[in-house]
Design an enzyme around this catalytic site. Structure first.
Site, PDB file in Angstrom:
ATOM      1  N   CYS A  37       0.877  -1.283  -0.066  1.00  0.00           N
ATOM      2  CA  CYS A  37       0.031   0.097  -0.127  1.00  0.00           C
ATOM      3  C   CYS A  37       0.892   1.252  -0.089  1.00  0.00           C
ATOM      4  O   CYS A  37       0.422   2.430  -0.160  1.00  0.00           O
ATOM      5  CB  CYS A  37      -0.978  -0.023   1.237  1.00  0.00           C
ATOM      6  SG  CYS A  37      -2.130  -1.481   1.301  1.00  0.00           S
ATOM      7  N   CYS A 106      -3.117   8.164   6.467  1.00  0.00           N
ATOM      8  CA  CYS A 106      -1.796   8.542   7.039  1.00  0.00           C
ATOM      9  C   CYS A 106      -2.093   8.789   8.357  1.00  0.00           C
ATOM     10  O   CYS A 106      -1.261   8.174   9.435  1.00  0.00           O
ATOM     11  CB  CYS A 106      -0.742   9.641   6.657  1.00  0.00           C
ATOM     12  SG  CYS A 106      -0.153   9.127   4.832  1.00  0.00           S
TER      13      CYS A 106
END
Lengths: 133, 453
Positions: A37, A106
């Site tokens: 990812c 994130c």
């Protein structure tokens, strides 16, 4: 992509980069994300027996936001109790760093890393107790 | 040396000052419409366009009558594919292309597939209505189709074989080095195949396809061959006769000319026909209507001439710089992988993965150098590059890739600076990377159960 000054600052001067001994019973290690990812975050917390986070270290493979998010949470968790650290949410991180929408994940990763590190520490402590009794 | 440094010449190239000089008069005093046949302004413009047409034709070994000016390569690609499919629809409707083609090709093909599917859905509805003896709604199709078995219905099968205006498309895999497998290409051809569309040089990995072999195969099979030649033209030799190309897309801004002008080469002998996708005044022999952008065409023509005259010297110089860049990076850093064939590659391209250092954060670290991330992380999508994936590049490595594109104005000093900067930043990121640490400790990253997110 235009990043906020805070992201750039953490990217250029990352706080608390490093590795702790993951065998240390007082160190909890959280490893989250996946290389496929494009981001992997490892957060390590040194936690005293009474639940105070004494130190924090991170290593991150990922974009500037991922690095900044992990750097930021190492600063935030230090000096907090485990319970206080558990209340840090990805929204706090995203807001503090003014992350663009596409980079919100994130901050989710950073929250997950804290939880995973604390979880690891708790597991270790439970195992130690079981051994002692 | 001036910062920032431009090393993204696959995206676009700066205009050569010599090109701008020849354009300026056509933006000032000689502003005429090339279609105006009744005064000197028009004649001047027409003559300038004629010269430019010749210059572009010469670069690719064509004649000026085979050059159709467009707004750029995306339009040329659309015109070639949609134009051929429309014109030859009674002959067949099958296209073959590669998974690593530019989006201008892939998305055009996908649209044609959708057109065909929509048409088939309509036909299905109609046929089921006939069989049921009443009007059928789209919601009922699945249920009724199961009952009536259209796959074995002769009438429906006949209808479905009729021209739909769309196309069926085969997206071929490439080999590990990014090149087409000619045997697989031949196997994919059917009696219904009207067009093969394969690029000359890839925009991400710079890999040059065996265009002459593809051309020969297509000619032998009676299939038209369209080549999106944008990235390679002017950088490595390209000749439509030697390569038996029937249609070729070209654009000016990848060869130091202005943006917004391109061309489609359309072969005259044997004659290739296309239906226009823009209707109007019948400019460009009816294939592309619209008042000609004379100044841009003049610039394009001059850029083509410069590219032809300077190709050999320029390619050698750029290759030397590219090799300096490659060697500088790979000598200083371990765990680097070059993506795509080194042998069949544009001189100015270096697509390289720095394992365990993420591409976007590397770009952030070298912000004084304009490059492109092998992964598409800077765009809204977080997916790694489909080109690298098609080569079988590991996803993590695809996230760690950078595309360097060197060009006419790249200097040795810039290359030296970039090598030093990239080496420093990759080292810094790897010091921060848990993956690099684990790899150094000998941990197999594949053995770890990662938390997907």
């Amino acid at each position: 992509m235009a990043y906020s000054d805070k992201v750039i600052d953490h990217y250029e001067n990352p706080r608390n980069v490093g590795t702790m001994d993951k065998e240390d019973p007082n160190v909890g290690t959280g490893l989250v994300g996946a290389p496929a990812c494009g981001d992997v975050m490892r957060l390590q917390l040194k936690i005293s027996d009474d639940g105070l986070i004494e130190d924090a270290r991170f290593k991150t493979f990922g974009c500037g936001s991922a690095i900044a998010s992990s750097s930021l949470v190492t600063e935030w968790v230090k000096g907090k109790t485990v319970d206080q650290a558990m209340t840090i949410s990805n929204k706090d991180v995203a807001r503090e760093l003014a992350l663009p929408p596409v980079k919100i994940h994130c901050s989710v990763l950073a929250e997950d890393a804290i939880k995973a590190a604390i979880e690891d520490f708790k597991k270790k402590r439970a195992a130690r107790k079981a051994q002692a009794s | 040396m001036k910062l920032p440094i431009y090393m993204d010449n696959h995206a676009t190239t700066p205009m050569d000052p010599r090109v701008l000089d020849v354009m300026l008069p056509y933006l000032r005093e000689d502003f005429g419409n090339a279609a105006s046949r009744n005064h000197v302004f028009g004649w001047k413009a027409e003559a300038a366009v004629k010269k430019a047409r010749q210059q572009v034709a010469e670069l690719i070994g064509a004649t000026d009558q085979e050059i159709v000016f467009t707004s750029g390569a995306t339009e040329s690609d659309n015109l070639a594919i949609k134009g051929v499919v429309e014109y030859y629809k009674s002959k067949g409707d099958h296209i073959i292309t590669l998974k690593t083609e530019h989006k201008a090709i892939l998305d055009t093909c996908k649209r044609l597939e959708r057109v065909r599917q929509e048409r088939l859905d309509e036909l299905k509805l109609l046929r089921l209505g006939q069989l049921a003896g009443r009007d059928v709604s789209p919601e009922e199709v699945a249920e009724l189709a199961a009952k009536h078995d259209l796959d074995n219905d002769e009438t429906y099968k006949k209808w479905a074989e009729m021209p739909t205006g769309g196309a069926r498309v085969t997206y071929l895999d490439v080999e590990k080095d990014g090149r087409v497998n000619l045997e697989k290409l031949e196997e994919a051809m059917t009696p219904k195949t009207v067009l093969v569309s394969i690029m000359f040089a890839n925009n991400e990995i710079g890999v040059v396809q065996p265009v002459a072999e593809i051309g020969a195969l297509c000619r032998k099979k009676g299939v038209l061959f369209h080549c999106d030649a944008v990235q390679g033209i002017g950088k490595v030799p390209f000749d439509v006769e030697a390569m038996k190309v029937d249609l070729a897309s070209i654009t000016s801004h990848k060869m130091y000319g202005p943006k917004g002008i391109g061309a489609l080469y359309v072969r005259r002998k044997p004659r290739v026909r296309i239906a226009p996708i823009i209707d109007g005044g019948g400019h460009e022999r009816g294939m592309r209507s619209g008042t000609l952008n004379v100044a841009a065409i003049v610039g394009f023509g001059h850029a083509a001439q410069l590219a032809r005259e300077e190709l050999a010297d320029e390619a050698a110089r750029i290759l030397r710089l590219r090799e300096k860049l490659r060697k500088g990076l790979t000598d200083a850093l371990d765990m680097t992988i070059i993506n795509g064939s080194m042998e069949h590659r544009l001189p100015g391209n270096l697509n390289i993965s720095f394992a365990h250092a993420e591409g976007e954060s590397l770009m952030m670290g070298i912000k004084d150098v304009a490059v492109s991330s092998g992964s598409a992380c800077t765009s809204a999508s977080l997916e790694p590059s489909y080109v690298l994936r098609a080569l079988g590049v590991d996803e993590e490595l695809a996230h760690s890739s950078i595309r360097f594109g060197l060009g006419r104005f790249t200097t040795e000093e810039e290359v030296d600076y970039v090598v030093q900067l990239v080496v420093d930043k990759v080292r810094k990121l790897r010091d921060m990377s848990p993956l690099y640490e684990m790899a150094k400790e000998g941990i197999d990253l594949k053995s770890i159960e990662w938390t997907a997110h």
